[in-house]
Design a protein around this motif. Structure first.
Motif, PDB file in Angstrom:
ATOM      1  N   GLY A  40      86.115  38.909 -69.119  1.00 25.79           N
ATOM      2  CA  GLY A  40      87.246  39.412 -68.357  1.00 25.79           C
ATOM      3  C   GLY A  40      88.123  40.331 -69.175  1.00 25.79           C
ATOM      4  O   GLY A  40      88.577  41.379 -68.699  1.00 25.79           O
ATOM      5  N   GLN A  70      76.035  46.928 -67.516  1.00 27.96           N
ATOM      6  CA  GLN A  70      75.790  45.565 -67.051  1.00 27.96           C
ATOM      7  C   GLN A  70      74.431  45.454 -66.378  1.00 27.96           C
ATOM      8  O   GLN A  70      73.666  44.507 -66.633  1.00 27.96           O
ATOM      9  CB  GLN A  70      76.885  45.133 -66.078  1.00 27.96           C
ATOM     10  CG  GLN A  70      78.225  44.879 -66.721  1.00 27.96           C
ATOM     11  CD  GLN A  70      79.262  44.391 -65.733  1.00 27.96           C
ATOM     12  OE1 GLN A  70      78.935  43.970 -64.625  1.00 27.96           O
ATOM     13  NE2 GLN A  70      80.517  44.444 -66.111  1.00 27.96           N
ATOM     14  N   VAL A 158      88.045  42.924 -56.172  1.00 31.09           N
ATOM     15  CA  VAL A 158      87.249  42.194 -57.168  1.00 31.09           C
ATOM     16  C   VAL A 158      86.391  41.128 -56.494  1.00 31.09           C
ATOM     17  O   VAL A 158      85.284  40.834 -56.954  1.00 31.09           O
ATOM     18  CB  VAL A 158      88.171  41.559 -58.232  1.00 31.09           C
ATOM     19  CG1 VAL A 158      87.377  40.661 -59.177  1.00 31.09           C
ATOM     20  CG2 VAL A 158      88.881  42.646 -59.038  1.00 31.09           C
ATOM     21  N   SER A 162      82.575  41.027 -57.645  1.00 33.80           N
ATOM     22  CA  SER A 162      82.058  39.885 -58.404  1.00 33.80           C
ATOM     23  C   SER A 162      81.092  39.050 -57.578  1.00 33.80           C
ATOM     24  O   SER A 162      80.037  38.636 -58.065  1.00 33.80           O
ATOM     25  CB  SER A 162      83.220  39.001 -58.880  1.00 33.80           C
ATOM     26  OG  SER A 162      84.043  39.694 -59.789  1.00 33.80           O
ATOM     27  N   TYR A 166      77.048  38.324 -58.599  1.00 39.31           N
ATOM     28  CA  TYR A 166      76.561  36.976 -58.891  1.00 39.31           C
ATOM     29  C   TYR A 166      75.615  36.469 -57.808  1.00 39.31           C
ATOM     30  O   TYR A 166      74.695  35.694 -58.092  1.00 39.31           O
ATOM     31  CB  TYR A 166      77.737  36.012 -59.053  1.00 39.31           C
ATOM     32  CG  TYR A 166      78.333  36.023 -60.439  1.00 39.31           C
ATOM     33  CD1 TYR A 166      77.903  35.137 -61.412  1.00 39.31           C
ATOM     34  CD2 TYR A 166      79.319  36.932 -60.781  1.00 39.31           C
ATOM     35  CE1 TYR A 166      78.439  35.137 -62.686  1.00 39.31           C
ATOM     36  CE2 TYR A 166      79.866  36.960 -62.061  1.00 39.31           C
ATOM     37  CZ  TYR A 166      79.426  36.055 -63.006  1.00 39.31           C
ATOM     38  OH  TYR A 166      79.962  36.079 -64.270  1.00 39.31           O
ATOM     39  N   SER A 260      80.167  48.859 -56.587  1.00 40.50           N
ATOM     40  CA  SER A 260      80.681  48.720 -57.949  1.00 40.50           C
ATOM     41  C   SER A 260      80.935  50.045 -58.652  1.00 40.50           C
ATOM     42  O   SER A 260      81.715  50.095 -59.607  1.00 40.50           O
ATOM     43  CB  SER A 260      79.704  47.884 -58.787  1.00 40.50           C
ATOM     44  OG  SER A 260      79.524  46.604 -58.230  1.00 40.50           O
ATOM     45  N   TYR A 284      91.262  40.280 -62.567  1.00 42.45           N
ATOM     46  CA  TYR A 284      89.802  40.207 -62.666  1.00 42.45           C
ATOM     47  C   TYR A 284      89.351  38.823 -63.134  1.00 42.45           C
ATOM     48  O   TYR A 284      88.380  38.267 -62.609  1.00 42.45           O
ATOM     49  CB  TYR A 284      89.311  41.278 -63.636  1.00 42.45           C
ATOM     50  CG  TYR A 284      87.801  41.378 -63.726  1.00 42.45           C
ATOM     51  CD1 TYR A 284      87.089  42.138 -62.814  1.00 42.45           C
ATOM     52  CD2 TYR A 284      87.103  40.709 -64.722  1.00 42.45           C
ATOM     53  CE1 TYR A 284      85.706  42.238 -62.892  1.00 42.45           C
ATOM     54  CE2 TYR A 284      85.723  40.795 -64.807  1.00 42.45           C
ATOM     55  CZ  TYR A 284      85.029  41.568 -63.890  1.00 42.45           C
ATOM     56  OH  TYR A 284      83.658  41.644 -63.972  1.00 42.45           O
ATOM     57  N   GLY A 288      87.563  36.892 -60.361  1.00 42.84           N
ATOM     58  CA  GLY A 288      86.150  36.902 -60.708  1.00 42.84           C
ATOM     59  C   GLY A 288      85.617  35.513 -60.987  1.00 42.84           C
ATOM     60  O   GLY A 288      84.490  35.179 -60.625  1.00 42.84           O
ATOM     61  N   GLY A 292      83.179  34.911 -58.300  1.00 41.00           N
ATOM     62  CA  GLY A 292      81.971  35.335 -58.983  1.00 41.00           C
ATOM     63  C   GLY A 292      81.274  34.174 -59.642  1.00 41.00           C
ATOM     64  O   GLY A 292      80.233  33.693 -59.183  1.00 41.00           O
TER      65      GLY A 292
END
Length: 370
Positions: A40, A70, A158, A162, A166, A260, A284, A288, A292
């Motif tokens: 984060g 990522q 977010v 997220s 995931y 994203s 976040y 997240g 997430g």
């Protein structure tokens, strides 16, 4: 990056439960917590630095680079896992092979430390420090007091970013093996190919966001994600196969990429320089972690409690709607000053109250938030 490397290294070297007992799960939990806080913090600081270094008209493309990294990192991890599965026996993988991924990941520590030691502060933030003498002392209070509506919109954005990542890159491959009866290799190969589709989608989204505005790209992307993810997942769950899973991963990764790609730039432009990194990090991390990191847990809990196998599809539908509403509402929030000079002259920089922000736009929204 150093703390992230420490967390990864702990995962790589922690002995098994049979060797050290209860200390093993405690160390693993500690390592995951370190990783979570590090991720984060890195996202917020990297986004702020990239957007402040980027030239005009390239800010979304610059900030998109960390989202691309990522996706590439996930792909590299899958390749390593596949190679381990193909070259080692199942017992060897279970005993020591799985640690190879974390050993490789821990190497980011020295690299990240070197980069940080050589990296200069962004010109925009340096100018703010020169004119004001230091960063904001109470960023959390400043965000809640002066930019609550921006923080709420950021949290909603977010959520979809997220949750989608995931859902399709973490939960779905595991669920494909345990719930849809695919082999581990089939799930990993399909996810790897999906990541290859995500990278160009990320770059396209960022390029379009720089040309046409953040909302003009992100809002249709969230709507498309909401409308397409549900039938994709429900169809896969009803008739699972490797071909259908591969199709879902390819389409879903394109949708994730479109969402994203423009997301970091939009987040960064909702807060002023002096609280941008801290504000993004706060929102976040909290959002997240809830939508997430805990997303797979929520989905599994719903499936176990209700027996409804369509829980992943419901999750995609709900989080997509939240994201679309948040992006739409961005047009009604006040945009903070952008340049360092404007930030230095803003009421927040002078520690004077701005009054209660109202969710009504004054004049036309900027090009980037349009």
């Amino acid at each position: 990056s150093v703390s992230m490397a420490v967390g990864v290294a702990i995962l790589a070297i922690t002995p098994a439960y049979a060797v050290i007992g209860i200390a093993a799960p405690i160390l693993i939990t500690l390592a995951r917590l370190i990783q979570g806080f590090s991720a984060g913090g890195e996202f917020a600081s990297a986004t702020s630095l990239l957007v402040e270094y980027a030239p005009a008209g390239r800010k979304a493309l610059y900030t998109c680079s960390q989202m691309v990294s990522q996706a590439i990192t996930v792909a590299i991890t899958i390749v390593i896992v596949l190679l381990l599965n193909w070259t080692l026996s199942p017992q060897a993988v279970e005993n020591y092979g799985w640690r190879a991924v974390f050993v490789v990941g821990s190497l980011i520590g020295p690299v990240g430390f070197y980069m940080r030691s050589k990296l200069a502060e962004s010109p925009e933030f340096a100018e703010y420090i020169r004119t004001k003498g230091g960063p904001a002392r109470t960023p959390l209070r400043d965000v809640l007091a002066h930019y609550p509506w921006q923080a709420i919109c950021m949290a909603g954005i977010v959520v979809v970013g997220s949750a989608s990542f995931y859902l399709f890159l973490v939960f779905l491959p595991i669920y494909a093996v345990r719930g849809l009866k695919l082999t581990m290799d089939q799930a990993q190969v399909a996810t790897l190919i999906g990541c290859m589709f995500q990278v160009p989608a990320l770059l396209l989204s960022a390029w379009l966001a720089d040309r046409h505005g953040r909302r003009a790209v992100l809002l249709p992307a969230c709507i498309a994600y909401t409308m397409i993810s549900y039938p994709l997942l429900s169809g896969l769950i009803r008739e699972p196969s490797f071909v259908s899973f591969l199709f879902v991963q390819c389409i879903a990764n394109v949708l994730v990429g479109l969402v994203s790609g423009a997301l970091p730039a939009l987040l960064s432009e909702l807060l002023p320089t002096q609280i941008r990194s801290s504000g993004i990090g706060i929102v976040y991390n909290l959002t997240g972690a809830a939508f997430g990191g805990l997303g797979p847990f929520f989905i599994t809990t719903v499936m176990n409690a209700t027996g409804d196998r369509l829980a992943p599809a419901y999750w995609a539908l709900v989080t997509g709607i939240i994201g679309a509403i948040a992006v739409y509402c961005v047009r009604y929030v006040r945009r903070p000053p952008w340049t360092a000079e404007q930030n230095a002259k803003s009421p927040l920089a002078k520690s004077e109250p701005q009054g209660t922000p109202v969710p009504i736009a004054t004049g036309e929204p900027s090009h980037h938030l349009r």
